[in-house]
Design a protein around this motif. Structure first.
Motif, PDB file in Angstrom:
ATOM      1  N   TYR A  57       0.521   3.385   5.637  1.00 35.18           N
ATOM      2  CA  TYR A  57       1.273   2.129   5.419  1.00 35.18           C
ATOM      3  C   TYR A  57       0.630   1.390   4.532  1.00 35.18           C
ATOM      4  O   TYR A  57       1.429   0.966   3.481  1.00 35.18           O
ATOM      5  N   MET A  61       3.255   2.145   1.489  1.00 33.62           N
ATOM      6  CA  MET A  61       4.356   1.401   2.292  1.00 33.62           C
ATOM      7  C   MET A  61       4.364   0.052   2.137  1.00 33.62           C
ATOM      8  O   MET A  61       5.541  -0.625   1.749  1.00 33.62           O
ATOM      9  N   PHE A  65       7.456  -2.675   0.725  1.00 34.46           N
ATOM     10  CA  PHE A  65       8.042  -3.628   1.876  1.00 34.46           C
ATOM     11  C   PHE A  65       7.919  -5.208   1.398  1.00 34.46           C
ATOM     12  O   PHE A  65       8.925  -5.944   1.232  1.00 34.46           O
ATOM     13  N   SER A  88       9.718  -1.004   8.066  1.00 34.63           N
ATOM     14  CA  SER A  88       9.314  -0.214   6.873  1.00 34.63           C
ATOM     15  C   SER A  88       9.276   1.094   7.418  1.00 34.63           C
ATOM     16  O   SER A  88       8.490   1.347   8.534  1.00 34.63           O
TER      17      SER A  88
END
Ligand SMILES: O=C(O)CCC(=O)C(=O)O
Ligand SMILES: [Fe+2]
Length: 318
Positions: A57, A61, A65, A88
């Motif tokens: 993440y 990610m 996001f 997300s």
């Protein structure tokens, strides 16, 4: 208020088996949710999954996001939003064919650990389906066979992060819904909470617990059990502090599986006036895609209407 049902699966092997089966039955009938401990999946593997998911993440990610939030102005909203979720996510499919090799940005060790985790979850899901059969008085293997269709079940994991949200009263982490499929196995963050289920018109927290697996039942199990078990509305509340990780694994029927109430669970007098429809799972999923965040009853009604125009029974040859 009653306590959230927590089931120690180790007790299924000893003299507390009957009481434990009773607890599972009660949870399926009254909650649609339960939390499993000592479920057989190694805590070390779960720790690896968590560590790698959080790392992924951060690396791949989080920035995306933040850009999405900025672009849509989600951090500046002034009134409640009902068409967006503060999450997300990415999706890994395991069955009938894995797509893990095709997902970009995953390193090999993460792919390997997720494959191993998925194998263990698949085994646990099938074990649970048989426990449900036992409690329902259905023959062992019945649910697994119904889910099989012609190519086996559909099984996949939605990997989610719910980042800290400046406006949790205006944007949900995930809006209220019931799950479309069969049985759902959730590995949720043990520190940051947020998942709630609707019971007797009240939202109740699903308590975070280290190394537990939360189980909930989807719409298909409600149909197959003829409403003995119900899929239950749930949602995720975004938190102002802390990032919540969750991995929701959906063990669902195969796309061509035929879904209908198990004949053993339909009372004689109900036969003519069946409460639940008979349909092919992929048709239900097509409908669900557009109506996920709405009540399930109109979905069941729509499938019933379809049933009366399509003959799903054996084709008459004489
Ligand atoms: O993230 C969670 O805890 C729940 C996710 C969920 O309900 C879903 O994806 O259907
Ligand atoms: Fe869900």
């Amino acid at each position: 208020m009653e306590n959230f049902p927590v089931v120690d699966m180790k007790k299924l092997d000893g003299e507390e088996r009957a009481a434990t089966m009773g607890l599972i039955k009660e949870a399926c009938e009254n909650w649609g949710f339960l939390e499993l401990v000592n479920h057989g999946i190694s805590p070390e593997l779960m720790d690896e999954v968590e560590r790698m998911t959080k790392e992924h993440y951060k690396q791949c990610m989080e920035q995306r996001f933040k850009e999405m939030v900025e672009k849509k102005g989600l951090d500046k909203v002034e009134s409640e939003l009902d068409d967006v979720d503060w999450e997300s996510t990415f999706f890994l499919r395991h069955l009938p064919v894995s797509n893990i090799a095709d997902i970009p940005d995953l390193d090999d060790s993460y792919r390997k650990v997720m494959k191993e985790f998925a194998k263990d979850l698949e085994k646990l899901a099938e074990e649970l389906l048989d426990l449900l059969c036992e409690n329902l008085g259905l023959e062992k293997g019945y649910l697994k066979r119904v889910f099989y269709g012609s190519n086996g079940p559909t099984f996949g994991t939605k990997v989610s992060n719910y980042p800290p949200c400046p406006k949790p009263e205006l944007i949900k982490g995930l809006r209220a819904h019931t799950d479309a499929g069969g049985i759902i196995l959730l590995f949720q963050d043990d520190k940051v909470s947020g998942l709630q289920l609707l019971k007797d018109d009240q939202w109740i927290d699903v308590p975070p617990m280290k190394h537990s697996i939360v189980i909930n039942l989807g719409d298909q199990l409600e149909v197959i059990t003829n409403g003995k078990y119900k899929s239950v509305m749930h949602r995720v509340i975004a938190q102002p502090d802390g990032n919540r990780m969750s991995l929701a694994s959906f063990y669902n029927p195969g796309s061509d599986a035929l879904i209908y109430p198990a004949p053993e669970l339909v009372e004689k007098e109900e036969e003519k006036n069946q409460l639940y429809p008979k349909f092919v799972f992929e048709d239900y999923m097509k409908l669900y895609a557009g109506f996920k965040f709405q009540a399930k009853e109109p979905r069941f009604e729509a499938m019933k209407a379809m049933e009366s125009t399509v003959n799903l029974g054996p084709i008459a040859t004489v």
